[in-house]
Design an enzyme around this catalytic site. Structure first.
Site, short mmCIF file in Angstrom:
data_model
loop_
_atom_site.label_atom_id
_atom_site.label_comp_id
_atom_site.label_asym_id
_atom_site.label_seq_id
_atom_site.Cartn_x
_atom_site.Cartn_y
_atom_site.Cartn_z
N CYS A 50 0.82 -1.21 0.00
CA CYS A 50 0.00 0.00 0.00
C CYS A 50 0.86 1.26 0.00
O CYS A 50 0.40 2.33 -0.42
CB CYS A 50 -0.94 0.01 1.20
N THR A 192 -2.51 -6.93 7.65
CA THR A 192 -2.80 -5.63 8.25
C THR A 192 -4.11 -5.66 9.03
O THR A 192 -4.18 -5.16 10.16
CB THR A 192 -2.87 -4.55 7.16
#
Length: 425
Positions: A50, A192
């Site tokens: 990301c 995550t």
């Protein structure tokens, strides 16, 4: 052989740019093979998270870098100018240093975060599976993992672990001061989101719902944190009871749209919703942030929380930089030794060819009945001349060209000091 590290990250490009040139999991295998087919590219590893998209390549020459940039541009349909404007490019030792800093978490948004090392190992394993990492590039990654392990062991860079997941929960706590009265909807079930779920549970959240494309995987995480699991199609109904929404999936298209969230707000009688979109490409349409009673944040909005962590870990980071510098020196030393080994092998092979030729000639002469003593004398004389001819010719040429560097190197390499001391002249 030249090493190249080309990429963009959270410092050089905003999320709307990063999501355009990220590689989805299904694209990675083809991208690795496609990139390695570029003339001049001898190996490749692709890291896409990301916060960064990076290409690590082994190139025949430094000039082959341009071909990689052009491929990157074509693959994502982004102009070369746009890529150049927001990218960084390192070659040789600086490429190795960048890779080691990334592996140790020194280049991360959250200083010292451990997740990036696992992501880098995954990227390496994918390249191994596709057989696009070998030779110098393979040795660099192996050495990098060793350095990262030393940094984790010998410094406090990993103490009091803080991550993007922690930062998201920390930010939520500033809006909801009592988690025991709040419910969270987590979209995705990757590493995550797992960390987010654990942090929320430790913070005393009232309830957690995990939504994922594969409900079985969502159920595994939900069981771990005492929550409930749903499929993505059930998100609209789950939104009505979600005070906190945190999303991190690999979906190429948004999962939450403005209309879906607007409908949920009406059912909630406009009680506020806190949302963090950690995904790249984004899971939540940007227009959702325009709605009243919605606090929408992206991964780029977590900087303040993360900066506090950076200050706390700076001393450990300084120590890690010293370990990385030593790691670079060791890697370069090993590389030089390997380079010398190749020259030595070639020199020995050359000498062996001369020896075999001389041996064959001597045996033929003996078979003809020539004197063994004369054959041996002639053999040693000819072998000596053949071994020294090329070297002495090049030394004369170096002397004529005033190449004192070559002459000094030859003196150090070819002359035995102990023999010179015994020279009667």
């Amino acid at each position: 052989m030249t090493l190249l590290a080309l990429g963009i990250n959270h410092r050089t490009a905003a999320v709307d740019v990063r999501e355009k040139i990220a590689f989805s999991p299904v694209e990675l295998n083809d991208a690795l093979i496609d990139m390695t087919a570029i003339p001049g590219v001898r190996g490749s590893v692709v890291l896409s998270t990301c916060n960064r998209t990076e290409l690590y390549c082994a190139l025949e020459t430094a000039g082959d870098e341009q071909a990689v940039v052009e491929w990157f541009s074509r693959y994502h349909g982004v102009s070369i100018e746009e890529i150049r404007a927001c990218s960084y490019c390192h070659t040789g030792p600086e490429a190795a240093r960048h890779l080691m800093r990334v592996a140790c978490g020194l280049d991360s948004m959250v200083l010292g975060e451990p997740q990036i090392l696992g992501q880098l190992k995954d990227a390496y394993q994918k390249a191994q599976y596709q057989k696009t990492v070998k030779g110098e590039l393979d040795r660099l990654f192996q050495h990098t993992f060793s350095v990262a392990k030393q940094v984790r062991t010998d410094t406090g860079i990993g103490e009091n672990p803080v991550s993007v997941a922690f930062a998201a929960v920390n930010l939520a706590s500033r809006i909801f001061d009592d988690f025991s009265r709040s419910r969270a909807l987590l979209i995705g079930a990757g590493e995550t989101i797992e960390l987010v779920a654990r942090h929320l549970r430790e913070a005393g959240i009232q309830g957690i719902i995990v939504a994922n494309r594969t409900q079985e995987r969502a159920q595994t995480l939900a069981d771990e944190v005492g929550g409930a699991a749903i499929g993505l199609e059930e998100i609209p109904s789950a939104l009505t009871c979600a005070d906190i929404v945190i999303s991190s999936t690999a979906s190429p298209l948004p999962i939450l749209g403005k209309g879906m969230v607007e409908a949920a707000l009406k059912t909630r009688r406009f009680r506020p919703m806190f949302m963090v979109d950690i995904a790249v490409p984004r899971d939540i349409e940007t227009q959702v942030g325009e709605l009243d009673d919605v606090f929408l944040y992206t991964v780029d909005d977590l900087h303040d929380v993360i900066e506090e962590n950076r200050r706390q870990r700076q001393a450990a980071a300084d120590q890690a930089e010293l370990i990385i510098t030593a790691g670079i020196d060791a890697w370069q030393h090993e590389r030089r030794i390997r380079g010398g080994g190749q020259v030595i092998r070639q020199y020995r092979q050359q000498a062996e060819r001369l020896r075999r030729d001389a041996e064959a000639q001597a045996l033929a002469q003996l078979a003809q009945g020539q004197s063994a003593e004369e054959v041996i004398r002639r053999l040693t004389h000819q072998l000596n001349n053949r071994l020294l001819h090329g070297t002495t010719r090049r030394l004369r040429e170096a002397s004529g060209a005033e190449r004192l560097d070559l002459l000094q190197a030859a003196e150090e390499l070819l002359l035995d000091p102990s023999e010179a001391e015994q020279d009667p002249s």
